[in-house]
Design a protein around this motif. Structure first.
Motif, PDB file in Angstrom:
ATOM      1  N   ASN A   1       0.827  -1.210   0.000  1.00 25.88           N
ATOM      2  CA  ASN A   1       0.000   0.000   0.000  1.00 25.88           C
ATOM      3  C   ASN A   1       0.864   1.263   0.000  1.00 25.88           C
ATOM      4  O   ASN A   1       0.595   2.232   0.714  1.00 25.88           O
ATOM      5  N   ASN A   2       1.952   1.217  -0.776  1.00 27.71           N
ATOM      6  CA  ASN A   2       2.860   2.355  -0.950  1.00 27.71           C
ATOM      7  C   ASN A   2       3.564   2.767   0.339  1.00 27.71           C
ATOM      8  O   ASN A   2       4.001   3.911   0.481  1.00 27.71           O
ATOM      9  N   GLN A   3       3.682   1.832   1.280  1.00 26.20           N
ATOM     10  CA  GLN A   3       4.403   2.063   2.525  1.00 26.20           C
ATOM     11  C   GLN A   3       5.486   0.994   2.694  1.00 26.20           C
ATOM     12  O   GLN A   3       5.332  -0.130   2.211  1.00 26.20           O
ATOM     13  N   PRO A   4       6.589   1.318   3.367  1.00 25.45           N
ATOM     14  CA  PRO A   4       7.634   0.313   3.550  1.00 25.45           C
ATOM     15  C   PRO A   4       7.139  -0.870   4.372  1.00 25.45           C
ATOM     16  O   PRO A   4       6.449  -0.693   5.379  1.00 25.45           O
ATOM     17  N   TYR A   5       7.476  -2.050   3.917  1.00 23.39           N
ATOM     18  CA  TYR A   5       7.090  -3.279   4.618  1.00 23.39           C
ATOM     19  C   TYR A   5       8.316  -4.036   5.107  1.00 23.39           C
ATOM     20  O   TYR A   5       8.398  -4.395   6.274  1.00 23.39           O
ATOM     21  N   ALA A   6       9.285  -4.276   4.213  1.00 21.98           N
ATOM     22  CA  ALA A   6      10.488  -5.011   4.622  1.00 21.98           C
ATOM     23  C   ALA A   6      11.654  -4.681   3.713  1.00 21.98           C
ATOM     24  O   ALA A   6      11.511  -4.570   2.498  1.00 21.98           O
ATOM     25  N   SER A   7      12.816  -4.528   4.333  1.00 19.03           N
ATOM     26  CA  SER A   7      14.092  -4.396   3.650  1.00 19.03           C
ATOM     27  C   SER A   7      14.844  -5.692   3.890  1.00 19.03           C
ATOM     28  O   SER A   7      15.003  -6.110   5.040  1.00 19.03           O
ATOM     29  N   PHE A   8      15.314  -6.353   2.830  1.00 19.89           N
ATOM     30  CA  PHE A   8      15.912  -7.675   3.034  1.00 19.89           C
ATOM     31  C   PHE A   8      16.926  -7.995   1.949  1.00 19.89           C
ATOM     32  O   PHE A   8      16.932  -7.399   0.872  1.00 19.89           O
ATOM     33  N   GLY A   9      17.762  -8.959   2.257  1.00 24.78           N
ATOM     34  CA  GLY A   9      18.728  -9.435   1.282  1.00 24.78           C
ATOM     35  C   GLY A   9      19.292 -10.768   1.707  1.00 24.78           C
ATOM     36  O   GLY A   9      19.242 -11.140   2.884  1.00 24.78           O
ATOM     37  N   VAL A  10      19.815 -11.503   0.733  1.00 24.69           N
ATOM     38  CA  VAL A  10      20.441 -12.800   0.982  1.00 24.69           C
ATOM     39  C   VAL A  10      21.725 -12.840   0.165  1.00 24.69           C
ATOM     40  O   VAL A  10      21.732 -12.493  -1.011  1.00 24.69           O
ATOM     41  N   MET A  11      22.814 -13.254   0.798  1.00 24.82           N
ATOM     42  CA  MET A  11      24.113 -13.262   0.130  1.00 24.82           C
ATOM     43  C   MET A  11      24.352 -14.583  -0.607  1.00 24.82           C
ATOM     44  O   MET A  11      23.766 -15.592  -0.276  1.00 24.82           O
ATOM     45  N   GLY A  12      25.249 -14.542  -1.595  1.00 27.67           N
ATOM     46  CA  GLY A  12      25.705 -15.785  -2.183  1.00 27.67           C
ATOM     47  C   GLY A  12      25.404 -16.011  -3.643  1.00 27.67           C
ATOM     48  O   GLY A  12      24.570 -16.845  -3.984  1.00 27.67           O
ATOM     49  N   GLY A  13      26.068 -15.289  -4.556  1.00 28.66           N
ATOM     50  CA  GLY A  13      26.051 -15.593  -5.984  1.00 28.66           C
ATOM     51  C   GLY A  13      24.664 -15.826  -6.562  1.00 28.66           C
ATOM     52  O   GLY A  13      23.720 -15.075  -6.313  1.00 28.66           O
ATOM     53  N   ALA A  14      24.539 -16.918  -7.335  1.00 27.35           N
ATOM     54  CA  ALA A  14      23.270 -17.243  -7.987  1.00 27.35           C
ATOM     55  C   ALA A  14      22.208 -17.658  -6.979  1.00 27.35           C
ATOM     56  O   ALA A  14      21.028 -17.784  -7.327  1.00 27.35           O
ATOM     57  N   THR A  15      22.622 -17.855  -5.725  1.00 27.29           N
ATOM     58  CA  THR A  15      21.673 -18.144  -4.653  1.00 27.29           C
ATOM     59  C   THR A  15      20.668 -17.012  -4.486  1.00 27.29           C
ATOM     60  O   THR A  15      19.499 -17.242  -4.149  1.00 27.29           O
ATOM     61  N   GLN A  16      21.085 -15.786  -4.715  1.00 28.59           N
ATOM     62  CA  GLN A  16      20.346 -14.630  -4.235  1.00 28.59           C
ATOM     63  C   GLN A  16      18.928 -14.481  -4.786  1.00 28.59           C
ATOM     64  O   GLN A  16      17.975 -14.344  -4.013  1.00 28.59           O
ATOM     65  N   PRO A  17      18.700 -14.469  -6.108  1.00 30.25           N
ATOM     66  CA  PRO A  17      17.317 -14.316  -6.561  1.00 30.25           C
ATOM     67  C   PRO A  17      16.434 -15.487  -6.141  1.00 30.25           C
ATOM     68  O   PRO A  17      15.233 -15.301  -5.882  1.00 30.25           O
ATOM     69  N   GLN A  18      17.017 -16.681  -6.064  1.00 31.02           N
ATOM     70  CA  GLN A  18      16.239 -17.837  -5.617  1.00 31.02           C
ATOM     71  C   GLN A  18      15.782 -17.650  -4.174  1.00 31.02           C
ATOM     72  O   GLN A  18      14.629 -17.941  -3.820  1.00 31.02           O
ATOM     73  N   MET A  19      16.690 -17.168  -3.325  1.00 29.39           N
ATOM     74  CA  MET A  19      16.348 -16.978  -1.920  1.00 29.39           C
ATOM     75  C   MET A  19      15.451 -15.754  -1.721  1.00 29.39           C
ATOM     76  O   MET A  19      14.587 -15.757  -0.842  1.00 29.39           O
TER      77      MET A  19
END
Length: 559
Positions: A440-458
């Protein structure tokens, strides 16, 4: 399906408390809650530095830069100012997201033909040839110039102090340090900078990096120019020439970061945001657009249907990744078409529910990292990822500077006509991606996952854990992960064998057997599942929720 932490305390007749059950069916610790500010990084000392900056009146951007500088010291196995940086910033004042691409370009004097002349069929992993311009420092100042509030001297002061006084090395970092020593320790400058009396630091050893402290001090007082146009740049130029490389003073002096518009898709009411190529973030959006066509919640977490469908969706997204993800300054990349829901629906129709694909085709015919996130009392949030690539990078360690240069150039291909074909002055395909979710145009979560090709999958798995399976922020990162490897690579190789599926402990033998029956190849793997950090904002309670990777050294903390 709703997952929740069980807060059961068993009390005996004597009143003694027994073990607290922290998760079902997998173990998870509690989320961290705070109102004034929150930081989640991959190393506790960096988290504490971020909080210190917030308590001094700094904002989320100030704290994120301070934490990143600290990680370059305490976790040189995954980060450092010899590498690149990407960030997504939620500005409370502007009520919008800003994206920063602070990745560097290939040397202008290095022509593609040189690789063949030097006997290379592909770009080497280590040494001077895969070195591209390090973009992290310019990224710091781009962020600071736009959003920072404290002087840069204050922001970098904690890391400078720790670099001079030293810090105790953790067990995990010592392990990765030894791994890097084994493969790049022979390069000039490495031993003088990163060994203690000729040996790799062990758990509990106090490591000091006075050279990095001096470099940080020059940057703090002289700005980005001190790095890209001063003595530091001249030192890098001379060292690389001695090693037979091409990165030059002029390459450094002409470097610029780029503010970019984040792109998104809506997944069941949640807007998931990534940065456009040359990074791989839109692969997460493509996976989610495919998965939205299936009843993920009904499949159940960890089920055969869920794992099978996710792996097949990943294969389809990564086929496009192999062809299209590259520097947009050199190519017309159909980003909006790739991340459209209509395209996701068409790709979903290609999934056979009973059989794993051995080959997938492009739908449109035209390694080690640190992640951190910080939020402040004003409502600003930063999602920042930074890396040297392949651990400590290329091995190129200029004398007296305290850091190693990245080897991101390895991710170019020498294939003629490929979108990611090597060219002078070009940004390579990039694996590191920051993530963000709004609702709803408000911040919900900031997140990230490390590790090469792992990242978009995670990234996709984290979103589904939160949205489809009702996990809390910590559970979403602690839940057993799945990773598919061996399919389309960013350097042009297409999947022909179906690849391998890696499953973390927690997937039942019955499910594993069923996946084998559907044609998947299962292969055990250790340490390939990435490292997760996240901050969520509970707008109703006005509370930040922090979560940190339980597989590594990470810490979420707030005040």
């Amino acid at each position: 399906m709703r997952w929740s932490i069980l807060l059961l305390t068993l009390v005996s007749l004597s009143g003694q408390a027994y073990d607290r059950i922290t998760g079902e069916p997998f173990a998870s610790r509690s989320e961290v809650l705070a109102q004034q500010g929150m930081a989640a990084t991959s190393q506790p000392l960096a988290t504490q530095v971020a909080l210190d900056i917030l308590k001094q009146g700094g904002n989320a951007v100030d704290a994120a830069i301070a934490a990143n500088a600290m990680l370059g010291l305490v976790e040189p196995t995954g980060a450092g100012i010899g590498g690149d940086l990407f960030a997504i910033v939620w500005s409370a004042q502007d009520k919008k997201l800003f994206g920063l691409n602070a990745s560097g370009r290939s040397p202008k004097s290095l022509k593609k033909e040189e690789f063949a002349k030097l006997g290379h069929a592909k770009i080497p992993t280590f040494g001077p040839l895969p070195v591209s311009v390090p973009g992290a420092v310019d990224g710091w100042f781009a962020l600071h110039d736009k959003f920072g509030s404290l002087p840069m001297q204050t922001v970098l002061s904690p890391a400078i102090g720790y670099a001079r006084q030293g810090f105790p090395v953790s067990e995990l970092i010592a392990y990765y340090w030894q791994m890097n020593q084994d493969r790049i320790g022979h390069y000039p400058g490495f031993a003088e900078t990163f060994l203690i009396e000729g040996k790799v630091p062990q758990k509990g050893d106090i490591f000091r990096n006075p050279h990095l402290a001096a470099t940080y001090e020059k940057i703090a007082t002289g700005g980005a120019d001190a790095f890209y146009k001063g003595d530091i740049a001249h030192t890098i130029d001379a060292y690389i020439k001695e090693q037979g490389g091409y990165l030059s003073y002029s390459d450094l002096a002409s470097h610029t970061s780029e503010w970019v518009e984040p792109v998104s898709t809506n997944y069941r009411g949640y807007d998931v945001w990534e940065l456009p190529p040359n990074g791989q973030g839109i692969a997460a959006l493509q996976i989610l657009n495919i998965m939205e066509n299936f009843d993920v919640e009904g499949m159940g977490f960890g089920s055969t249907d869920y794992i099978h469908t996710f792996v097949e969706a990943k294969k389809l997204a990564f086929a496009d990744r192999a062809k299209f993800y590259a520097d947009p300054a050199f190519n017309r990349i159909p980003v909006q078409q790739l991340i459209s829901t209509d395209y996701g629906r068409k790709r979903a129709e290609l999934i056979n529910p009973g059989q794993a694909a051995k080959r997938v085709d492009v739908g449109i015919n035209k390694g080690d990292t640190v992640y951190l996130t910080v939020a402040d009392k004003q409502g600003n949030m930063v999602s920042l990822i930074q890396s040297n690539y392949r651990g400590m990078g290329s091995g190129m360690t200029p004398p007296g500077l305290g850091f190693i240069l990245q080897n991101r150039g390895e991710l170019f291909t020498l294939e003629q006509g490929h979108f990611n074909e090597y060219e002078p002055g070009k940004r390579p395909f990039h694996t590191i991606i920051p993530g963000f979710i709004t609702k709803n145009n408000q911040p919900y979560a900031s997140f990230g996952v490390m590790g090469g090709a792992t990242q978009p999958q995670m990234h996709a798995q984290i979103v589904m854990n939160l949205v489809d399976f009702g996990m809390n922020l910590q559970e979403a990162g602690d839940a057993p992960r799945m990773l598919h490897s061996g399919s389309s690579s960013p350097v042009g190789a297409m999947m022909t064998s179906g690849g391998q599926v890696h499953l973390e402990h927690g997937v039942t033998p019955k499910v594993q057997r069923a996946l084998l029956e559907r044609g998947h190849t299962l292969q055990p793997a250790i340490g390939v599942y990435g490292g997760y950090q996240a901050i969520m904002y509970d707008a109703e309670q006005q509370v930040y929720v922090g979560a940190s990777e339980s597989r590594k050294d990470g810490q979420a903390a707030g005040y």
